[in-house]
Scaffold this motif. Sequence first.
Motif, mmCIF file in Angstrom:
data_model
loop_
_atom_site.group_PDB
_atom_site.id
_atom_site.type_symbol
_atom_site.label_atom_id
_atom_site.label_comp_id
_atom_site.label_asym_id
_atom_site.label_seq_id
_atom_site.Cartn_x
_atom_site.Cartn_y
_atom_site.Cartn_z
ATOM 1 N N ASN A 1 -5.588 -1.651 -16.783
ATOM 2 C CA ASN A 1 -5.798 -1.884 -15.345
ATOM 3 C C ASN A 1 -5.310 -3.269 -14.927
ATOM 4 O OD1 ASN A 1 -6.925 0.616 -15.148
ATOM 5 N ND2 ASN A 1 -9.041 -0.085 -14.881
ATOM 6 N N ILE A 2 -5.564 -4.261 -15.794
ATOM 7 C CA ILE A 2 -5.171 -5.637 -15.469
ATOM 8 C C ILE A 2 -3.651 -5.763 -15.358
ATOM 9 C CG2 ILE A 2 -5.090 -6.342 -17.885
ATOM 10 C CD1 ILE A 2 -6.290 -8.451 -14.880
ATOM 11 N N TYR B 1 0.840 -1.197 0.000
ATOM 12 C CA TYR B 1 0.000 0.000 0.000
ATOM 13 C C TYR B 1 0.879 1.252 0.000
ATOM 14 C CZ TYR B 1 -3.962 3.024 0.966
ATOM 15 O OH TYR B 1 -4.922 3.991 0.872
ATOM 16 N N LEU C 1 -2.674 -4.269 -12.010
ATOM 17 C CA LEU C 1 -3.103 -5.239 -10.991
ATOM 18 C C LEU C 1 -2.117 -6.404 -10.919
ATOM 19 C CD1 LEU C 1 -5.423 -6.129 -9.024
ATOM 20 C CD2 LEU C 1 -6.374 -7.407 -10.952
ATOM 21 N N ALA D 1 -3.099 -3.919 -4.865
ATOM 22 C CA ALA D 1 -3.066 -4.068 -6.323
ATOM 23 C C ALA D 1 -4.326 -3.494 -6.962
ATOM 24 C CB ALA D 1 -2.913 -5.543 -6.691
ATOM 25 N N TRP D 2 -5.465 -3.768 -6.355
ATOM 26 C CA TRP D 2 -6.733 -3.228 -6.879
ATOM 27 C C TRP D 2 -6.734 -1.707 -6.796
ATOM 28 C CZ3 TRP D 2 -10.525 -0.402 -4.282
ATOM 29 C CH2 TRP D 2 -11.712 -0.214 -4.974
ATOM 30 N N LYS D 3 -6.211 -1.180 -5.664
ATOM 31 C CA LYS D 3 -6.145 0.273 -5.483
ATOM 32 C C LYS D 3 -5.288 0.914 -6.568
ATOM 33 C CE LYS D 3 -6.785 3.940 -2.744
ATOM 34 N NZ LYS D 3 -8.126 4.465 -2.393
ATOM 35 N N MET E 1 -3.887 -8.217 -2.669
ATOM 36 C CA MET E 1 -5.049 -7.957 -3.531
ATOM 37 C C MET E 1 -5.531 -6.514 -3.430
ATOM 38 S SD MET E 1 -5.919 -10.597 -5.352
ATOM 39 C CE MET E 1 -7.616 -10.294 -5.765
ATOM 40 N N TYR E 2 -5.716 -6.023 -2.205
ATOM 41 C CA TYR E 2 -6.268 -4.667 -2.062
ATOM 42 C C TYR E 2 -5.327 -3.601 -2.594
ATOM 43 C CZ TYR E 2 -8.036 -0.361 -0.051
ATOM 44 O OH TYR E 2 -8.469 0.930 0.105
ATOM 45 N N SER F 1 -4.631 -0.328 -9.585
ATOM 46 C CA SER F 1 -5.214 -0.485 -10.917
ATOM 47 C C SER F 1 -6.344 0.509 -11.175
ATOM 48 C CB SER F 1 -5.732 -1.918 -11.088
ATOM 49 O OG SER F 1 -6.856 -2.158 -10.249
ATOM 50 N N LYS F 2 -6.950 1.031 -10.129
ATOM 51 C CA LYS F 2 -8.085 1.936 -10.288
ATOM 52 C C LYS F 2 -7.665 3.406 -10.320
ATOM 53 C CE LYS F 2 -11.231 -1.206 -10.496
ATOM 54 N NZ LYS F 2 -11.939 -1.413 -11.770
#
Length: 413
Positions: free
Chosen positions: A320-321, A300, A324, A398-400, A395-396, A402-403
């Motif tokens: 985005n992928i 993070y 991620l 990485a998702w953060k 996961m979180y 990518s967005k």
Amino acid sequence: MNPKDLFLLSFEALVDRKVRTLLTILMVVLGSSLVVVLNGLSAGQSAFLEKQLNTLAANVLFVGSGQRSLSSFATSTSNSITINDVIVQKLRSLPNVSDVIPEYTGSVQMNSEGNTQRASITAIDPSKLPVELPNLEYVDGSTVSPGDRSAALVGDTIVNPPGADSAFVVLGQTIKATATYTDAGKQVTVVKNFVVTGILKPSGNTGIDRSIIVNLDAGNQLLHKQNRYDQVIIAATTPEDVDTVQQEITGMFGKTLGATTPKAIMAVRQQAASGNAAFILMVGIIALVVGAVGIVTTLYNSVTERIREIGTMKAIGAQNITILALFLVEASLIGVIGASLGTVIGIGGGYIMSIATTTTPTGGGPPIHIPPIFVPMDLIKVWLLSLTLSVLAGMYPAWKASKLSPMVALRRE
């Protein structure tokens, strides 16, 4: 972006923040190695208890005066009767009983050519020892003389005291046993000489290994038992009859006699050991979870520090992928490195802890060393668990990442 480039970018990102990366990997290493160590020691302890059980006959019961406690194999005398020849005959009359072996037990001071040591003494028909210990063996030259009051069999631990440079006794040697008892408020000392006619090889039964064995008449005289037995060993016809015999003893004598079996004793110990292992294993899993939290924090913070980099990558066409996958690969690398190092360190740590926790039984005896056992499938499970937690932890972040909007990211100072 091809997998090779993705891997290289992730690896470089971890190297750029090497101190933080190493600390995060260390948390994963500690968690996984702790789980590996505990699994190995737990498996080793289970195997040790199983080995101990296998040295005992499966068809025997130990009967003593009063209610027996499996936790300590202690006897309560609050509701008990004296075990004498009458009780022994009643026990012999029970169905499904093939043999009843009474015994006296006590403690004596042994003297052998000026050397002394405290030892347990078991008075029993020596020819019946194999009923209790089917795998019992003697050193070459030993003879068993059930009717000889002056003959003694000596356990391996008495013969070879821990730390001694030479044997305490040898075959054919005369030893002096000194016992004391209280009679009418006065302390009485009894001294008796025995000839060592047999030496037992290590049996795995610490009680026998630390004892001298004499016949019943000699034990009764030396220990002043007055035909009151301390314990009776009952051999059921088959192992399947043990529970039936135990119920028959309870039905005939109630709580005045307590009966238990080696299997029951070991089962209680195994249950206690398994409970302790499960509790400690949970500590190891918690350590793994703490390591996963470290991964979340590391990645993070990495997202926060690399916002402009992420914006630049998106501006030149990164999807985005891709972003991620980039952060998930970083989390996977931390997991793979941490889990692999943790497995290796855990195996080494298991052997070190096993050596460090080697103990000497109370009252003497050979050191008890329980080597760890590492099952390949368990090691694989721990490795996969460490890796899975690492990926989930990433996961979180990485998702953060990518967005993130490329326009917002590029405007960030």
